[in-house]
Design a protein around this motif. Sequence first.
Motif, PDB file in Angstrom:
ATOM      1  N   PHE A 135       0.845  -1.116   0.023  1.00  0.00           N
ATOM      2  CA  PHE A 135       0.132  -0.120  -0.050  1.00  0.00           C
ATOM      3  C   PHE A 135       0.936   1.293   0.225  1.00  0.00           C
ATOM      4  N   PHE A 136       0.041   2.451  -0.156  1.00  0.00           N
ATOM      5  CA  PHE A 136       1.092   3.629  -0.311  1.00  0.00           C
ATOM      6  C   PHE A 136       0.796   4.649   0.886  1.00  0.00           C
ATOM      7  N   SER A 137       1.582   5.471   1.021  1.00  0.00           N
ATOM      8  CA  SER A 137       1.391   6.667   2.142  1.00  0.00           C
ATOM      9  C   SER A 137       0.655   7.759   1.364  1.00  0.00           C
ATOM     10  N   ARG A 138      -0.008   8.359   2.416  1.00  0.00           N
ATOM     11  CA  ARG A 138      -0.959   9.803   1.817  1.00  0.00           C
ATOM     12  C   ARG A 138       0.398  10.780   1.925  1.00  0.00           C
ATOM     13  N   GLY A 139       0.859  11.183   0.528  1.00  0.00           N
ATOM     14  CA  GLY A 139       1.749  12.182   0.427  1.00  0.00           C
ATOM     15  C   GLY A 139       1.498  13.586   0.307  1.00  0.00           C
ATOM     16  N   HIS A 140       1.912  14.275   1.216  1.00  0.00           N
ATOM     17  CA  HIS A 140       1.607  15.889   1.158  1.00  0.00           C
ATOM     18  C   HIS A 140       1.961  16.178  -0.250  1.00  0.00           C
ATOM     19  N   MET A 141       1.090  17.040  -0.918  1.00  0.00           N
ATOM     20  CA  MET A 141       1.567  17.916  -2.030  1.00  0.00           C
ATOM     21  C   MET A 141       1.944  19.287  -1.310  1.00  0.00           C
TER      22      MET A 141
END
Length: 310
Positions: A135-141
């Motif tokens: 799964f992926f992390s929620r990457g801040h823009m």
Amino acid sequence: MAKSFGPAPQTVSTFRVVNTVWSIESYAERDGYQADFVPGKKSLPLPGLRDWSEDVITLLPEAARDGALPYELKYTHFSVVMSKSRKLPLFSAVNIDGSQSDRDVERTDAWRKDPRIDLDLQIIREVYGDASRGFFSRGHMTRREDPNWGDPETAKQADADTFHVTNAAPQQQNFNAGVWLDLESYILDNTDRENLRISVITGPVLTAEDPVYYGVKVPVAFWKIVAFTHARTRAPTAIAYRRSQTSFMPRPQRSRFVFGDFEDTQVSVEAIEIDTGLDLAAFKAIDVMAQAGPQVEIRVNSADQIILER
């Protein structure tokens, strides 16, 4: 055709997710991104939609504000514009005042949806979860620290605002480091000390060929444009940077996905414009690589290798 793999989405962890939303009225005083923020440049407006004009999420009628763009989600010191088809940000644009920055704000660490747009058009769990299971992390823009300036209450609100899922895109945790992490700090260190203000536009490169993980098309590449007042020339300046997360992305057994170059690169704003389908004319006018053309890429291994002058 985009490839897809992964177990059923319901297995994704819900850790760090808040199910409740704030009231629409509570957003009324958010200032959002300011086009006239960088000293010496009269206006650096939000990117124009160009190829995305028919594929943006507009605010609900009760959230619309007089004189504001109908698709601009205003937060504390930053704004976001969302793609309807991808349910991801086209870009997030922030103003950073280095002279008032508060890096000690306690991390909010709780992701939530924004009630000002359709909740079904926001990704909060589907592709996010345990990295060891792909799964992926929620990457801040917009980085969580960047809008955290001003008085303590404003800085605290800015931090919480960055944890809206509208400001996130799927990223592998190891990707969110290195030059990508250090770039804004490096630019501030090389900004005219009398004008410690920069504007940063960040977003994913959204393409039809992006691979599908857990039912979500995941962007392979990301980009930043940073505008600032150059320390030596005192002139408004912009640099563009692109990064691929290809080498960090999980792959199924026996897969041979090939997505291209893995390197960090400095490119022209024109190259980002071509990649994204956005209108970046105001930033192209002050780009240090404006004469290089869109085909030129300069590989960088650390932030201090970024070219800041023509």
